[in-house]
Write a protein that holds these residues in place. Sequence first.
Motif, PDB file in Angstrom:
ATOM      1  N   GLY A   9       5.816  -5.089  89.819  1.00 51.73           N
ATOM      2  CA  GLY A   9       6.189  -5.315  91.209  1.00 51.73           C
ATOM      3  C   GLY A   9       6.561  -4.046  91.938  1.00 51.73           C
ATOM      4  N   ASP A  10       6.544  -4.112  93.277  1.00 54.25           N
ATOM      5  CA  ASP A  10       6.837  -2.944  94.092  1.00 54.25           C
ATOM      6  C   ASP A  10       8.242  -2.423  93.871  1.00 54.25           C
ATOM      7  OD1 ASP A  10       4.341  -3.079  95.144  1.00 54.25           O
ATOM      8  OD2 ASP A  10       4.923  -4.209  96.936  1.00 54.25           O
ATOM      9  N   GLY A  11       9.189  -3.302  93.474  1.00 55.04           N
ATOM     10  CA  GLY A  11      10.562  -2.861  93.270  1.00 55.04           C
ATOM     11  C   GLY A  11      10.696  -1.867  92.143  1.00 55.04           C
ATOM     12  N   GLU A  12       9.704  -1.798  91.276  1.00 60.75           N
ATOM     13  CA  GLU A  12       9.763  -0.887  90.136  1.00 60.75           C
ATOM     14  C   GLU A  12       9.116   0.462  90.439  1.00 60.75           C
ATOM     15  OE1 GLU A  12      11.257  -1.620  87.151  1.00 60.75           O
ATOM     16  OE2 GLU A  12      11.965  -3.374  88.245  1.00 60.75           O
ATOM     17  N   GLU A  13       8.559   0.638  91.625  1.00 63.24           N
ATOM     18  CA  GLU A  13       7.758   1.840  91.893  1.00 63.24           C
ATOM     19  C   GLU A  13       8.576   3.112  91.782  1.00 63.24           C
ATOM     20  OE1 GLU A  13       4.902   3.788  95.361  1.00 63.24           O
ATOM     21  OE2 GLU A  13       5.764   1.783  95.622  1.00 63.24           O
ATOM     22  N   HIS A  14       9.767   3.137  92.423  1.00 62.07           N
ATOM     23  CA  HIS A  14      10.557   4.369  92.407  1.00 62.07           C
ATOM     24  C   HIS A  14      11.021   4.712  90.995  1.00 62.07           C
ATOM     25  CE1 HIS A  14      10.447   4.867  96.691  1.00 62.07           C
ATOM     26  NE2 HIS A  14      10.945   3.661  96.900  1.00 62.07           N
ATOM     27  N   ARG A  15      11.404   3.689  90.223  1.00 55.45           N
ATOM     28  CA  ARG A  15      11.806   3.949  88.843  1.00 55.45           C
ATOM     29  C   ARG A  15      10.640   4.493  88.033  1.00 55.45           C
ATOM     30  NH1 ARG A  15      11.461   1.665  84.000  1.00 55.45           N
ATOM     31  NH2 ARG A  15      10.273  -0.106  84.804  1.00 55.45           N
ATOM     32  N   THR A  16       9.460   3.926  88.247  1.00 62.12           N
ATOM     33  CA  THR A  16       8.286   4.385  87.514  1.00 62.12           C
ATOM     34  C   THR A  16       7.944   5.832  87.848  1.00 62.12           C
ATOM     35  OG1 THR A  16       7.390   2.148  87.427  1.00 62.12           O
ATOM     36  CG2 THR A  16       5.842   3.947  87.085  1.00 62.12           C
ATOM     37  N   LEU A  17       8.004   6.197  89.127  1.00 62.42           N
ATOM     38  CA  LEU A  17       7.706   7.570  89.529  1.00 62.42           C
ATOM     39  C   LEU A  17       8.723   8.531  88.940  1.00 62.42           C
ATOM     40  CD1 LEU A  17       6.665   7.115  93.276  1.00 62.42           C
ATOM     41  CD2 LEU A  17       5.198   7.274  91.247  1.00 62.42           C
ATOM     42  N   ARG A  18       9.999   8.132  88.969  1.00 63.77           N
ATOM     43  CA  ARG A  18      11.038   8.985  88.378  1.00 63.77           C
ATOM     44  C   ARG A  18      10.806   9.158  86.886  1.00 63.77           C
ATOM     45  NH1 ARG A  18      16.278   5.891  87.898  1.00 63.77           N
ATOM     46  NH2 ARG A  18      15.061   5.124  86.115  1.00 63.77           N
ATOM     47  N   ASP A  19      10.469   8.064  86.204  1.00 63.74           N
ATOM     48  CA  ASP A  19      10.234   8.141  84.765  1.00 63.74           C
ATOM     49  C   ASP A  19       9.044   9.034  84.446  1.00 63.74           C
ATOM     50  OD1 ASP A  19      12.363   6.485  84.387  1.00 63.74           O
ATOM     51  OD2 ASP A  19      11.178   4.688  83.939  1.00 63.74           O
ATOM     52  N   LEU A  20       7.994   8.942  85.245  1.00 61.08           N
ATOM     53  CA  LEU A  20       6.821   9.786  84.998  1.00 61.08           C
ATOM     54  C   LEU A  20       7.143  11.256  85.231  1.00 61.08           C
ATOM     55  CD1 LEU A  20       4.039   7.533  86.531  1.00 61.08           C
ATOM     56  CD2 LEU A  20       4.209   8.257  84.147  1.00 61.08           C
ATOM     57  N   PHE A  21       7.957  11.535  86.249  1.00 63.89           N
ATOM     58  CA  PHE A  21       8.398  12.918  86.473  1.00 63.89           C
ATOM     59  C   PHE A  21       9.144  13.423  85.240  1.00 63.89           C
ATOM     60  CE2 PHE A  21      11.903  15.745  87.509  1.00 63.89           C
ATOM     61  CZ  PHE A  21      11.260  16.784  88.165  1.00 63.89           C
ATOM     62  N   LEU A  22      10.072  12.628  84.728  1.00 60.76           N
ATOM     63  CA  LEU A  22      10.865  13.044  83.571  1.00 60.76           C
ATOM     64  C   LEU A  22      10.006  13.186  82.320  1.00 60.76           C
ATOM     65  CD1 LEU A  22      14.067  10.868  84.127  1.00 60.76           C
ATOM     66  CD2 LEU A  22      13.814  13.330  84.494  1.00 60.76           C
ATOM     67  N   ARG A  23       9.009  12.319  82.182  1.00 57.29           N
ATOM     68  CA  ARG A  23       8.135  12.420  81.020  1.00 57.29           C
ATOM     69  C   ARG A  23       7.264  13.672  81.085  1.00 57.29           C
ATOM     70  NH1 ARG A  23       6.376   6.038  81.101  1.00 57.29           N
ATOM     71  NH2 ARG A  23       8.417   5.225  80.495  1.00 57.29           N
ATOM     72  N   GLY A  24       6.760  13.975  82.280  1.00 57.89           N
ATOM     73  CA  GLY A  24       5.977  15.200  82.424  1.00 57.89           C
ATOM     74  C   GLY A  24       6.803  16.434  82.129  1.00 57.89           C
ATOM     75  N   MET A  25       8.028  16.456  82.625  1.00 53.22           N
ATOM     76  CA  MET A  25       8.913  17.594  82.380  1.00 53.22           C
ATOM     77  C   MET A  25       9.264  17.709  80.900  1.00 53.22           C
ATOM     78  SD  MET A  25      12.658  18.387  84.054  1.00 53.22           S
ATOM     79  CE  MET A  25      13.402  16.955  83.239  1.00 53.22           C
ATOM     80  N   THR A  26       9.636  16.576  80.291  1.00 51.83           N
ATOM     81  CA  THR A  26      10.022  16.594  78.884  1.00 51.83           C
ATOM     82  C   THR A  26       8.858  17.000  77.995  1.00 51.83           C
ATOM     83  OG1 THR A  26      11.637  14.840  79.294  1.00 51.83           O
ATOM     84  CG2 THR A  26      10.999  15.221  77.011  1.00 51.83           C
ATOM     85  N   GLY A  27       7.677  16.455  78.292  1.00 53.44           N
ATOM     86  CA  GLY A  27       6.513  16.798  77.492  1.00 53.44           C
ATOM     87  C   GLY A  27       6.232  18.290  77.487  1.00 53.44           C
ATOM     88  N   ASN A  28       6.469  18.963  78.606  1.00 54.51           N
ATOM     89  CA  ASN A  28       6.222  20.403  78.659  1.00 54.51           C
ATOM     90  C   ASN A  28       7.368  21.202  78.064  1.00 54.51           C
ATOM     91  OD1 ASN A  28       3.699  21.624  80.294  1.00 54.51           O
ATOM     92  ND2 ASN A  28       4.084  19.501  80.857  1.00 54.51           N
ATOM     93  N   LEU A  29       8.586  20.708  78.196  1.00 53.96           N
ATOM     94  CA  LEU A  29       9.709  21.379  77.540  1.00 53.96           C
ATOM     95  C   LEU A  29       9.578  21.308  76.022  1.00 53.96           C
ATOM     96  CD1 LEU A  29      12.724  20.245  79.761  1.00 53.96           C
ATOM     97  CD2 LEU A  29      11.619  22.492  79.710  1.00 53.96           C
ATOM     98  N   LEU A  30       8.863  20.304  75.535  1.00 54.98           N
ATOM     99  CA  LEU A  30       8.643  20.156  74.091  1.00 54.98           C
ATOM    100  C   LEU A  30       7.283  20.697  73.666  1.00 54.98           C
ATOM    101  CD1 LEU A  30      10.165  16.596  73.528  1.00 54.98           C
ATOM    102  CD2 LEU A  30      11.192  18.825  73.006  1.00 54.98           C
ATOM    103  N   ASN A  31       6.712  21.561  74.499  1.00 59.25           N
ATOM    104  CA  ASN A  31       5.447  22.208  74.159  1.00 59.25           C
ATOM    105  C   ASN A  31       5.689  23.717  74.049  1.00 59.25           C
ATOM    106  OD1 ASN A  31       2.888  23.188  73.834  1.00 59.25           O
ATOM    107  ND2 ASN A  31       2.079  22.433  75.771  1.00 59.25           N
ATOM    108  N   PRO A  32       5.971  24.226  72.841  1.00 57.08           N
ATOM    109  CA  PRO A  32       6.308  25.644  72.703  1.00 57.08           C
ATOM    110  C   PRO A  32       5.168  26.586  73.039  1.00 57.08           C
ATOM    111  CG  PRO A  32       5.955  24.666  70.549  1.00 57.08           C
ATOM    112  CD  PRO A  32       5.929  23.535  71.550  1.00 57.08           C
ATOM    113  N   LYS A  33       3.936  26.062  73.086  1.00 56.29           N
ATOM    114  CA  LYS A  33       2.809  26.937  73.413  1.00 56.29           C
ATOM    115  C   LYS A  33       2.903  27.441  74.847  1.00 56.29           C
ATOM    116  CE  LYS A  33      -2.096  27.543  72.619  1.00 56.29           C
ATOM    117  NZ  LYS A  33      -3.360  26.943  72.124  1.00 56.29           N
ATOM    118  N   ALA A  34       3.588  26.663  75.713  1.00 57.06           N
ATOM    119  CA  ALA A  34       3.802  27.129  77.080  1.00 57.06           C
ATOM    120  C   ALA A  34       4.637  28.399  77.078  1.00 57.06           C
ATOM    121  CB  ALA A  34       4.489  26.038  77.897  1.00 57.06           C
ATOM    122  N   ALA A  35       5.653  28.451  76.204  1.00 60.85           N
ATOM    123  CA  ALA A  35       6.480  29.653  76.100  1.00 60.85           C
ATOM    124  C   ALA A  35       5.682  30.831  75.565  1.00 60.85           C
ATOM    125  CB  ALA A  35       7.687  29.381  75.202  1.00 60.85           C
ATOM    126  N   VAL A  36       4.902  30.588  74.515  1.00 61.35           N
ATOM    127  CA  VAL A  36       4.090  31.655  73.927  1.00 61.35           C
ATOM    128  C   VAL A  36       3.067  32.165  74.931  1.00 61.35           C
ATOM    129  CG1 VAL A  36       2.449  32.185  72.085  1.00 61.35           C
ATOM    130  CG2 VAL A  36       4.455  30.776  71.602  1.00 61.35           C
TER     131      VAL A  36
END
Length: 215
Positions: free
Chosen positions: A108-135
């Motif tokens: 439902g539309d009521g979940e849209e903002h939560r979903t967008l926030r979660d995807l932002f956090l997942r994208g950020m976390t996924g890259n913070l847990l990718n050490p090749k970005a640091a290398v």
Amino acid sequence: MIPHPAWPVDPGVIIPFLVAVALIELTPGPNMGWLALVSLSRGRPAGFAAVAGVTVGLAAWMLAAAFGLTQALLIWPWLYQLIRWAGVVFLLWLAWEAWRGDGDPAAGDGEEHRTLRDLFLRGMTGNLLNPKAAVFYVALLPTFMRPDHGSPLTQALTLGGLHLVVAAAIHSLIVLGGAGAGGLVLTRMQGPALRAVTAGGIAVVALWMAWETRG
């Protein structure tokens, strides 16, 4: 040599640097695969939320490299491996979550903002847990820095900022392409079939990351 008063970096390295990072970002990798899956299954707003998170994660590694903090990954290989496998496990968890149906695009539309926030956090976390970005930053930035221009920190931040712009632009194009194809996919595939394809795709991205970051 006396540092150049006007340019923080050598103007002659800007175009080669931009070409180099564009080619690197256009090389298929975990970020590209995950963003394509997100935009394919959830649409353009979700894809751009994920891009924002990925960019913030890359920016964190860039700042850490500019200030010399990522040298720890070279000094302690176990730390690199710890972050690497945490990233793989995180992606496998996202695959399991997709299989269960969390964040279903038909929610439902009521979940849209939560979903967008979660995807932002997942994208950020996924890259913070990718050490090749640091290398990547540790290995690439010094090759384009010149002693007769700005300080090493200024040059690293300038070049790193240019890379973030290129990465965000290419990732946004992936989202636009994925979202465009997603409209056709979603008209033909819903429910368990869509969840299975999304979960399987993310699991492949996890294995892809494990292989790509093996050192």
